[in-house]
Structures are given as structure tokens and as C-alpha cells.
Design a protein around this motif. Structure first.
Motif, PDB file in Angstrom:
ATOM      1  N   VAL A 143       7.770  -9.922   6.746  1.00 59.83           N
ATOM      2  CA  VAL A 143       6.715 -10.647   6.032  1.00 59.83           C
ATOM      3  C   VAL A 143       5.510  -9.751   5.773  1.00 59.83           C
ATOM      4  N   ASN A 144       5.132  -8.977   6.785  1.00 59.99           N
ATOM      5  CA  ASN A 144       3.949  -8.129   6.688  1.00 59.99           C
ATOM      6  C   ASN A 144       4.318  -6.664   6.521  1.00 59.99           C
ATOM      7  N   ALA A 145       3.319  -5.882   6.184  1.00 58.77           N
ATOM      8  CA  ALA A 145       3.491  -4.435   6.063  1.00 58.77           C
ATOM      9  C   ALA A 145       2.363  -3.742   6.807  1.00 58.77           C
ATOM     10  N   GLU A 146       2.676  -2.580   7.349  1.00 61.18           N
ATOM     11  CA  GLU A 146       1.681  -1.758   8.032  1.00 61.18           C
ATOM     12  C   GLU A 146       1.280  -0.631   7.085  1.00 61.18           C
ATOM     13  N   VAL A 147       0.000  -0.596   6.742  1.00 58.76           N
ATOM     14  CA  VAL A 147      -0.503   0.388   5.785  1.00 58.76           C
ATOM     15  C   VAL A 147      -1.433   1.353   6.512  1.00 58.76           C
ATOM     16  N   THR A 155      -9.454  11.106  10.857  1.00 61.43           N
ATOM     17  CA  THR A 155      -9.303   9.688  11.170  1.00 61.43           C
ATOM     18  C   THR A 155      -8.396   8.961  10.184  1.00 61.43           C
ATOM     19  N   ALA A 156      -7.454   8.209  10.738  1.00 59.82           N
ATOM     20  CA  ALA A 156      -6.606   7.312   9.946  1.00 59.82           C
ATOM     21  C   ALA A 156      -6.745   5.905  10.511  1.00 59.82           C
ATOM     22  N   ILE A 157      -6.718   4.920   9.630  1.00 59.44           N
ATOM     23  CA  ILE A 157      -6.841   3.521  10.020  1.00 59.44           C
ATOM     24  C   ILE A 157      -5.578   2.789   9.588  1.00 59.44           C
ATOM     25  N   VAL A 158      -5.075   1.934  10.460  1.00 61.93           N
ATOM     26  CA  VAL A 158      -3.873   1.161  10.161  1.00 61.93           C
ATOM     27  C   VAL A 158      -4.256  -0.302   9.958  1.00 61.93           C
ATOM     28  N   ALA A 159      -3.820  -0.867   8.847  1.00 59.68           N
ATOM     29  CA  ALA A 159      -4.054  -2.280   8.543  1.00 59.68           C
ATOM     30  C   ALA A 159      -2.717  -2.995   8.422  1.00 59.68           C
ATOM     31  N   ILE A 160      -2.674  -4.231   8.879  1.00 60.00           N
ATOM     32  CA  ILE A 160      -1.492  -5.064   8.685  1.00 60.00           C
ATOM     33  C   ILE A 160      -1.837  -6.149   7.676  1.00 60.00           C
ATOM     34  N   ILE A 161      -1.135  -6.133   6.545  1.00 59.89           N
ATOM     35  CA  ILE A 161      -1.347  -7.109   5.485  1.00 59.89           C
ATOM     36  C   ILE A 161       0.017  -7.632   5.041  1.00 59.89           C
ATOM     37  N   THR A 162       0.028  -8.677   4.249  1.00 55.72           N
ATOM     38  CA  THR A 162       1.306  -9.223   3.801  1.00 55.72           C
ATOM     39  C   THR A 162       1.952  -8.298   2.775  1.00 55.72           C
ATOM     40  N   ARG A 163       3.258  -8.405   2.665  1.00 59.39           N
ATOM     41  CA  ARG A 163       3.973  -7.614   1.655  1.00 59.39           C
ATOM     42  C   ARG A 163       3.534  -8.024   0.253  1.00 59.39           C
ATOM     43  N   ASP A 164       3.216  -9.314   0.075  1.00 54.14           N
ATOM     44  CA  ASP A 164       2.711  -9.759  -1.228  1.00 54.14           C
ATOM     45  C   ASP A 164       1.403  -9.061  -1.563  1.00 54.14           C
ATOM     46  N   SER A 165       0.549  -8.858  -0.548  1.00 51.11           N
ATOM     47  CA  SER A 165      -0.725  -8.181  -0.785  1.00 51.11           C
ATOM     48  C   SER A 165      -0.508  -6.722  -1.163  1.00 51.11           C
TER      49      SER A 165
END
Length: 263
Positions: A143-147, A155-165
Motif C-alpha cells: 500500500v505504501n512506499a518508502e521514499v 543527510t538523507a531523509i526517508v518518508a513513508i507515503i502511499t503508492r498513490d501519492s
């Protein structure tokens, strides 16, 4: 440099309308049906209707309408508002390209670009932290993706958002994006006390400044690469961990608390 600005329309309670949704509207006008338009742009029938509903919510008046009769038993067409929206979008897109082409020669050698300047001028957000960077990886789940977004060399930042997003934002490795993080979502700890944590984002830095209020304390970390990260914690917590300017510290951020935005 070839500049390809992306125009989008947005409102406070609706998803933005960009080039992909304009192509959907054009397909509706060309194909005469939602199903045909969906096939034409390569999305599902449901996704097409979801996008049209979002556009109608943004503008308050329908952009497509059902038509009865005809050789094929009726269908769907753009309303006059829909036609005007498509035409306005393309005119704005052309004007943006022209403006960027005028600006780019003046910025050569400065380290700036017309795109980054426009983004900085026009983006408004209530989030205290807005960190611009480049997408380096996208890992899909059910359902979600890790970007992963590199905001500096360090520095790198990881966000979890939906695949639709991910799809709606047009994210891919190499795409510029901005991470929006509200200051209360940033947890601080002394650098030597945050070695093991379940938080996906663990960002080390040095306290650049601390401003105390009656209840809360605003602490800004220098995280390198010319970037800073600000946290708002209670004054009591700030006193308990004893952070002051010059101290090494670690910012902990839940990946689901990070919002991604694109220009």
C-alpha cells in the motif's frame, strides 16, 4: 539548460491539479467517456473518477458532464469550465517556460536556477522545516512506499507515503522534492544517547541556537550542507537533556510524519 516548469492548481482541501490531470481532461474531451479517457492515459477507471472528483472539489463546479443520446448512447464531455481550465493551464505553462528562459542566462554561474528560485518564492507552508533535495530511492510496498530524499551530501531523509501519492507526485529517482516536517514532530536527544532507536530517521547535527519561551523551547540543529532542522519541545524537556548552542545532538523523526512536495 532546458527548463520544463510544471504548473499546478491547488486549494486548501484538495489534491493539486497538474499536467497528468490536465491530460486526463483532454482525454475525456477527445474520447467522450471516462473509461476511454482512463485507457488513453494508462490509469484505471476508478483512478480516473477519483481524479475528476478531486478536480471538481477544487474548483467547486463540474469540469466534466454526462451527455445523453447520440450514436453511442451518451458519454462524457468537458464543461465550458473544463475547457477553460485546460486552455488556461497550457497558457500558464507556456508563459512559465518563457519566463524561465529569460531568467536562466542571468543566473548562469551563480549556483542558482530559475526553477529553485520560483519554488522558494511561491511555496507557502505551515511546516517549520522545508528541506529541498533529490529522490534517490523508492521502495514499494503493498500500500505504501518508502521514499529516500537526499537533502545534502551528509543527510538523507526517508518518508513513508502511499503508492498513490508517489504516482500523483510523479516521484522517481533523480526528481527534486521537498520534505515538510512540523517542528513538534522532531524529537531531540543528546548525540551519545540516540544510538539505538526504532525511528527510521536519525539525523545528527550540532545545536545552532536555542530560544526558550514560557512553555516550549525552539532548538535549531545545523545538520550540515547549509541545512538546519528545528524542533519544538517543552522547556522542561530541553532543560532535562541540557542542550545548548554548540552541543552535538540527534534529531529523530518518524518516516510517516514527513510530507513530500514537488514543484
Amino acid at each position: 539548460m532546458s527548463v520544463q516548469p510544471q504548473v499546478s492548481f491547488s486549494g486548501p482541501h484538495a489534491s493539486p491539479i497538474g499536467a497528468e490531470r490536465i491530460r486526463l481532461l483532454e482525454a475525456v474531451g477527445r474520447e467522450g467517456s471516462i473509461s476511454g479517457a482512463a485507457r488513453s492515459v494508462g490509469i484505471t477507471y476508478k483512478a480516473a473518477w477519483d481524479a475528476i472528483d478531486a478536480m471538481n472539489n477544487l474548483f467547486g463546479r463540474p469540469l466534466v458532464e454526462a451527455q445523453a443520446g447520440g450514436k453511442r448512447g451518451g458519454g462524457t464531455a468537458l464543461t465550458p469550465d473544463g475547457v477553460r481550465l485546460v486552455a488556461t493551464f497550457h497558457r500558464l505553462q507556456s508563459e512559465m517556460v518563457r519566463a524561465f528562459q529569460v531568467l536562466e542566462p542571468e543566473l548562469n554561474g551563480t549556483g542558482l536556477s530559475a526553477a529553485s528560485l520560483m519554488w522558494g518564492f511561491f511555496m507557502r507552508t505551515s511546516a517549520r522545516n522545508a528541506l529541498r533535495g533529490t529522490v534517490t530511492a523508492i521502495t514499494d510496498g503493498a500500500v505504501n512506499a518508502e521514499v529516500t530524499l537526499a537533502v545534502s551530501d551528509q543527510t538523507a531523509i526517508v518518508a513513508i507515503i502511499t503508492r498513490d501519492s508517489v504516482r500523483d507526485l510523479g516521484l522517481f529517482p533523480g526528481r527534486a522534492a521537498t520534505a515538510l516536517i512540523k517542528a513538534p514532530f522532531v524529537i531531540l536527544a543528546p548525540a551519545d544517547e540516540a544510538k539505538r532507536t526504532s525511528m527510521r530517521n536519525r539525523i545528527e547535527g550540532v545545536v545552532a541556537r536555542r530560544e526558550d519561551g514560557a512553555v516550549n523551547s525552539e532548538i535549531t540543529l545545523d545538520i550540515g550542507g547549509g541545512k538546519t532542522l528545528t524542533a519544538i519541545i517543552t522547556l522542561r524537556s530541553a532543560d532535562d537533556i541540557g542542550l545548548k548552542a554548540g552541543d552535538p545532538a540527534c534529531a529523530l523523526i518518524d518516516a510517516s510524519h514527513i510530507i513530500l512536495a514537488v514543484d
